[in-house]
Design a protein around this motif. Structure first.
Motif, short mmCIF file in Angstrom:
data_model
loop_
_atom_site.label_atom_id
_atom_site.label_comp_id
_atom_site.label_asym_id
_atom_site.label_seq_id
_atom_site.Cartn_x
_atom_site.Cartn_y
_atom_site.Cartn_z
N ALA A 214 0.83 -1.21 0.00
CA ALA A 214 0.00 0.00 0.00
C ALA A 214 0.86 1.26 0.00
O ALA A 214 0.54 2.24 -0.67
CB ALA A 214 -0.93 -0.01 1.22
N ALA A 215 1.96 1.22 0.76
CA ALA A 215 2.88 2.37 0.77
C ALA A 215 3.51 2.58 -0.60
O ALA A 215 3.72 3.72 -1.04
CB ALA A 215 3.96 2.15 1.83
N ALA A 216 3.80 1.49 -1.31
CA ALA A 216 4.37 1.60 -2.66
C ALA A 216 3.35 2.23 -3.61
O ALA A 216 3.72 3.02 -4.49
CB ALA A 216 4.80 0.23 -3.16
N ALA A 217 2.07 1.89 -3.44
CA ALA A 217 1.04 2.50 -4.28
C ALA A 217 0.94 4.00 -4.03
O ALA A 217 0.84 4.80 -4.97
CB ALA A 217 -0.31 1.83 -4.02
N ALA A 218 1.00 4.40 -2.75
CA ALA A 218 0.99 5.83 -2.43
C ALA A 218 2.25 6.52 -2.97
O ALA A 218 2.19 7.66 -3.46
CB ALA A 218 0.90 6.00 -0.92
N PHE A 219 3.37 5.83 -2.91
CA PHE A 219 4.62 6.35 -3.44
C PHE A 219 4.52 6.58 -4.95
O PHE A 219 5.06 7.55 -5.49
CB PHE A 219 5.74 5.37 -3.10
CG PHE A 219 7.03 5.59 -3.83
CD1 PHE A 219 7.65 6.83 -3.84
CD2 PHE A 219 7.64 4.55 -4.52
CE1 PHE A 219 8.84 7.02 -4.53
CE2 PHE A 219 8.82 4.73 -5.20
CZ PHE A 219 9.43 5.98 -5.21
N ALA A 220 3.80 5.69 -5.65
CA ALA A 220 3.63 5.83 -7.10
C ALA A 220 2.90 7.12 -7.44
O ALA A 220 3.30 7.85 -8.36
CB ALA A 220 2.88 4.62 -7.65
N PHE A 221 1.84 7.43 -6.72
CA PHE A 221 1.08 8.65 -7.00
C PHE A 221 1.89 9.89 -6.64
O PHE A 221 1.83 10.91 -7.33
CB PHE A 221 -0.24 8.63 -6.24
CG PHE A 221 -1.25 7.68 -6.83
CD1 PHE A 221 -1.96 8.02 -7.97
CD2 PHE A 221 -1.49 6.45 -6.24
CE1 PHE A 221 -2.88 7.15 -8.53
CE2 PHE A 221 -2.42 5.57 -6.78
CZ PHE A 221 -3.12 5.92 -7.93
N LEU A 222 2.66 9.82 -5.57
CA LEU A 222 3.50 10.95 -5.18
C LEU A 222 4.56 11.22 -6.24
O LEU A 222 4.78 12.38 -6.65
CB LEU A 222 4.16 10.66 -3.83
CG LEU A 222 5.18 11.71 -3.33
CD1 LEU A 222 4.49 13.05 -3.11
CD2 LEU A 222 5.85 11.23 -2.05
N LEU A 223 5.22 10.16 -6.70
CA LEU A 223 6.26 10.32 -7.71
C LEU A 223 5.67 10.77 -9.04
O LEU A 223 6.29 11.54 -9.79
CB LEU A 223 7.02 9.01 -7.89
CG LEU A 223 8.23 9.04 -8.83
CD1 LEU A 223 9.25 10.08 -8.37
CD2 LEU A 223 8.88 7.66 -8.90
N ASP A 224 4.44 10.32 -9.34
CA ASP A 224 3.79 10.73 -10.57
C ASP A 224 3.53 12.23 -10.59
O ASP A 224 3.67 12.88 -11.63
CB ASP A 224 2.48 9.96 -10.74
CG ASP A 224 1.86 10.14 -12.11
OD1 ASP A 224 2.53 9.78 -13.10
OD2 ASP A 224 0.74 10.66 -12.20
N VAL A 225 3.17 12.78 -9.45
CA VAL A 225 2.94 14.23 -9.35
C VAL A 225 4.26 14.99 -9.44
O VAL A 225 4.36 16.01 -10.11
CB VAL A 225 2.21 14.58 -8.03
CG1 VAL A 225 2.14 16.08 -7.83
CG2 VAL A 225 0.81 13.98 -8.03
N ALA A 226 5.30 14.46 -8.79
CA ALA A 226 6.60 15.14 -8.74
C ALA A 226 7.30 15.12 -10.09
O ALA A 226 8.02 16.07 -10.45
CB ALA A 226 7.49 14.52 -7.67
N LYS A 227 7.10 14.07 -10.87
CA LYS A 227 7.86 13.93 -12.12
C LYS A 227 7.34 14.82 -13.23
O LYS A 227 8.08 15.20 -14.14
CB LYS A 227 7.89 12.47 -12.57
CG LYS A 227 6.57 11.88 -13.07
CD LYS A 227 6.47 11.93 -14.59
CE LYS A 227 5.05 11.59 -15.05
NZ LYS A 227 4.79 10.22 -15.35
N ARG A 228 6.08 15.20 -13.19
CA ARG A 228 5.47 15.91 -14.32
C ARG A 228 6.12 17.27 -14.59
O ARG A 228 6.48 17.55 -15.75
CB ARG A 228 3.97 16.04 -14.11
CG ARG A 228 3.24 14.70 -14.11
CD ARG A 228 1.76 14.86 -14.02
NE ARG A 228 1.23 15.49 -15.22
CZ ARG A 228 -0.03 15.93 -15.33
NH1 ARG A 228 -0.85 15.82 -14.29
NH2 ARG A 228 -0.44 16.48 -16.44
N PRO A 229 6.29 18.15 -13.59
CA PRO A 229 6.96 19.42 -13.91
C PRO A 229 8.41 19.24 -14.33
O PRO A 229 8.92 20.00 -15.16
CB PRO A 229 6.84 20.22 -12.60
CG PRO A 229 6.63 19.21 -11.54
CD PRO A 229 5.84 18.11 -12.19
#
Length: 237
Positions: A214-229
């Protein structure tokens, strides 16, 4: 060189050897399709390269941090062998991934690729360090259990690094290929079974494995937001 083939018979060996591309149908549709496929292939190579560099660098740094935190190696030689095997099948499946062709001619921009890896790497490192810290300081694990938890965090975290940099858009905007999905579906349960039953490592309770996933899934969404800019700034499609 393709123009040479226009004036020679299609079955002429010299035409085939001299031409950089053979058009088997009238019109330029074949050239457009070849250019599109080339750009898709380049995106697959780009994703694989970014994934490989990030994971290998972060694994080395996590081993160093884990040694400082625990006073001993957090991955034994056997786990060091299992870990790349667990990720290689998924990495190889990237050659079939569904990716959009880049909007402009592709070229290797090592500087931009290095910066992107430098941005994504600390996130994966932080995920692994947090998992190790929770196991050692919150759950009170001894010597062997943190090794299993580190292995699990690297396997789950590496899945995130596979899926997140596939494109500039959001993580869920396009579906990966069937081979990528099948490799993930196989990798995660296999790693979980190894950890739960303590095969080649100390066993961990099922709730700990589930919470790590579950923490890895949350990490995926966090990284997805950070990588876009970052990807937008570096013009990484």
């Amino acid at each position: 060189m393709t123009a040479i083939a226009r004036f020679l018979p299609v079955d002429d060996p010299s035409a085939k050897s001299a031409a950089g591309m053979m058009l088997t149908e009238p019109g330029l549709a074949g050239i457009v399709a070849a250019a599109r496929e080339g750009r898709v292939t380049f995106q697959r190579i780009l994703t694989y390269t970014l994934n490989s560099v990030t994971k290998k660098t972060v694994t080395l740094l996590l081993l160093t941090v884990g040694l400082v935190m625990t006073g001993h190696a957090i991955l034994n030689p056997l786990l060091m062998v299992i870990l790349p095997i667990a990720g290689d099948f998924l990495a190889m499946s990237l050659t079939t991934d569904n990716l959009r062709p880049s909007p402009r001619p592709s070229s290797w921009r090592i500087r931009e690729l290095t910066i992107a890896g430098a941005v994504m790497g600390p996130f994966l490192l932080a995920f692994g360090v947090c998992a190790l810290a929770v196991g050692k300081y919150v759950l009170g694990f001894g010597t062997d259990a943190p090794r299993a938890l580190t292995f699990l965090a690297l396997v789950f975290g590496s899945r995130v690094i596979i899926y997140t940099p596939r494109k500039l858009e959001r993580l869920w905007d396009s579906c990966p290929s069937n081979w990528v999905l099948a490799s993930s579906v196989a990798d995660v349960p296999i790693a979980s079974v190894l950890v739960i039953f303590g095969l080649a490592m100390a066993p961990l309770p099922i709730p700990v494995v589930a919470c790590t996933l579950a923490a890895a899934a949350a990490f995926a969404f966090l990284l997805d937001v950070a990588k876009r800019p970052v990807f937008s700034r570096l013009q990484i499609a």
